[in-house]
Scaffold this motif. Structure first.
Motif, mmCIF file in Angstrom:
data_model
loop_
_atom_site.group_PDB
_atom_site.id
_atom_site.type_symbol
_atom_site.label_atom_id
_atom_site.label_comp_id
_atom_site.label_asym_id
_atom_site.label_seq_id
_atom_site.Cartn_x
_atom_site.Cartn_y
_atom_site.Cartn_z
ATOM 1 N N SER A 21 0.810 -1.222 0.000
ATOM 2 C CA SER A 21 0.000 0.000 0.000
ATOM 3 C C SER A 21 0.839 1.266 0.000
ATOM 4 O O SER A 21 0.346 2.344 -0.358
ATOM 5 N N GLY A 42 -6.189 -4.755 -0.700
ATOM 6 C CA GLY A 42 -7.153 -3.699 -1.007
ATOM 7 C C GLY A 42 -8.302 -4.098 -1.893
ATOM 8 O O GLY A 42 -9.189 -3.285 -2.173
ATOM 9 N N ARG A 68 -10.834 -1.078 -1.748
ATOM 10 C CA ARG A 68 -10.805 -0.080 -2.823
ATOM 11 C C ARG A 68 -11.855 -0.379 -3.886
ATOM 12 O O ARG A 68 -12.521 0.528 -4.389
ATOM 13 N N ARG A 100 -15.311 0.722 -2.780
ATOM 14 C CA ARG A 100 -15.463 2.173 -2.786
ATOM 15 C C ARG A 100 -15.616 2.728 -4.195
ATOM 16 O O ARG A 100 -16.267 3.763 -4.396
ATOM 17 N N ASN A 120 -8.230 12.114 -2.590
ATOM 18 C CA ASN A 120 -8.110 10.864 -1.841
ATOM 19 C C ASN A 120 -8.812 10.944 -0.488
ATOM 20 O O ASN A 120 -9.326 9.939 0.020
ATOM 21 N N TYR A 164 -12.343 9.503 0.059
ATOM 22 C CA TYR A 164 -12.562 8.079 0.295
ATOM 23 C C TYR A 164 -12.330 7.692 1.747
ATOM 24 O O TYR A 164 -12.579 6.557 2.133
#
Length: 294
Positions: free
Chosen positions: A125, A178, A182, A185, A249, A252
Motif C-alpha cells: 500500500s 485492497g 478499494r 469504494r 483521496n 474516500y
C-alpha cells in the motif's frame, strides 16, 4: 501462475493478442534509463522527459507479483517521486498482462503465523503514498494483486482487451491488498461483492462503465495515451497537483462534511504558494504560467 495452463485454470481463457500490435508502437516517446532492477524496467517519457514509466517485466509469469517485484516497484516510485523533473508516473505491464495476480507459488506453503509475523503484503500500500500522480496503463490481465496494484494508482487507463478481477476465492483465500476495500469504494457493494465472491472478471468496457477505469483505448495506443495524460498533468504545478491529489483521496477516507472542511483548508493553503500567485497572474495577463513548484 507461471504458465498459460495455470492462467487458464484460474482466470479463464487467455485473450488472443495480435502479433501486429505492440503497446510500444510509439517508441518515439521514450528514452531508456539504465537501472539495476530484475523484474521491472524504468524509463522517462514524453517530449520533455517528465513522465516516469515503470514497466512490470516478468513475461513468463504473466507479471505475477512476487515480493521482490513489488519492492522494485516501490523503490522506482519513490525515486521518481523525488525526481523534480518528473510530474507524473505510469505503471504498466505487457500487452498480454498488466499483472495476472500475486505469485501463488511463493505463497502456497505459507502458514498463518508466517503471514502475520512476516507482515505479508504490508509494503504494497505504500506505493499509493506517492505525492505525484500514478497512472495505471492496463493491457490484458489485471487480476488479484494486479487489479489491486492498478487500484493503488490514481487513474486507470485500459486497453480494449484488459480484464479486471479478484479471483482469490477460486484458490481458497480472499484479496489482501485492497481488493475488498478499494474495489467496493469505486464500483459499489453489489458489483464488488459479486466479483469477490465469484471470482468473475469484467471487461475494460464494463470497468469503464462502473467507474473503475477512466478511458479505454486500442491496446497499441494505450501507453502513448497514458504518456499524454502524464504530460498534461506535468504542465501544472507539482505542489498544487500533490495537494489536489491528497484532497481527492481524502474523499474516500472521511465523511462529506469532514472532507469539505479539509478541502477548504487545502484551498486556503494554496494561497501561500508562489505557483498559485503565478497561475492567477498568468490567467489575468493571458499568458502561459511559469510554475516553479513552490
Amino acid at each position: 501462475m507461471a504458465t498459460t495452463a495455470v492462467a487458464r485454470l484460474l482466470f479463464g481463457r487467455v485473450p488472443r493478442v495480435s502479433r501486429n500490435l505492440s503497446q510500444f508502437s510509439s517508441l518515439k516517446f521514450y528514452s531508456s534509463q539504465p537501472s539495476n532492477y530484475e523484474y521491472i524496467k524504468t524509463e522517462k517519457a514524453g517530449e520533455k522527459q517528465n513522465v516516469g514509466v515503470i514497466t512490470l517485466n516478468r513475461p513468463k509469469a504473466l507479471n505475477a507479483l512476487c515480493d521482490d517485484l513489488i519492492l522494485e516497484v516501490k523503490d522506482a516510485v519513490e525515486k521518481f517521486d523525488k525526481d523534480s523533473s518528473i510530474g507524473a508516473m505510469i505503471i504498466t505491464g505487457s500487452e498480454k498482462a498488466f499483472a495476472a495476480g500475486a505469485d501463488i507459488k511463493a505463497m502456497q506453503n505459507q502458514t498463518f503465523s508466517q503471514t502475520v509475523n512476516g507482515r505479508m503484503l504490508e509494503g504494497w500500500s505504500s506505493i499509493s503514498d506517492a505525492s505525484k500522480p500514478l497512472i495505471a496503463a492496463v493491457n490484458g490481465y489485471a487480476l488479484g494483486g494486479g487489479c489491486e496494484l492498478a487500484m493503488m494508482c490514481d487513474i486507470i487507463y485500459a486497453g480494449e482487451t484488459a480484464r479486471f478481477g479478484q479471483p482469490e476465492i477460486i484458490i481458497g483465500t480472499i484479496p489482501g491488498a485492497g481488493g475488498t476495500q478499494r474495489l467496493t469504494r469505486v464500483i459499489g457493494k453489489s458489483k464488488a461483492m459479486e466479483m469477490v465472491l465469484t471470482g468473475n472478471q469484467i471487461s475494460a468496457v464494463e470497468a469503464e462503465k462502473s467507474g473503475l477505469v477512466s478511458k479505454v483505448f486500442p491496446p497499441d495506443q494505450l501507453l502513448a495515451e497514458a504518456v499524454k495524460l502524464g504530460e498534461r498533468i506535468a504542465t501544472h504545478s507539482q505542489i498544487i497537483v500533490s495537494l489536489a491529489k491528497d484532497s481527492v483521496n481524502r474523499a474516500y477516507e472521511t465523511t462529506l462534511q469532514e472532507g469539505l472542511r479539509y478541502e477548504k483548508k487545502i484551498f486556503y493553503g494554496t494561497f501561500a504558494t508562489a505557483d498559485r500567485k503565478e497561475g492567477m497572474s498568468a490567467f489575468i495577463e493571458k499568458r502561459p504560467p511559469k510554475f516553479i513548484n513552490e
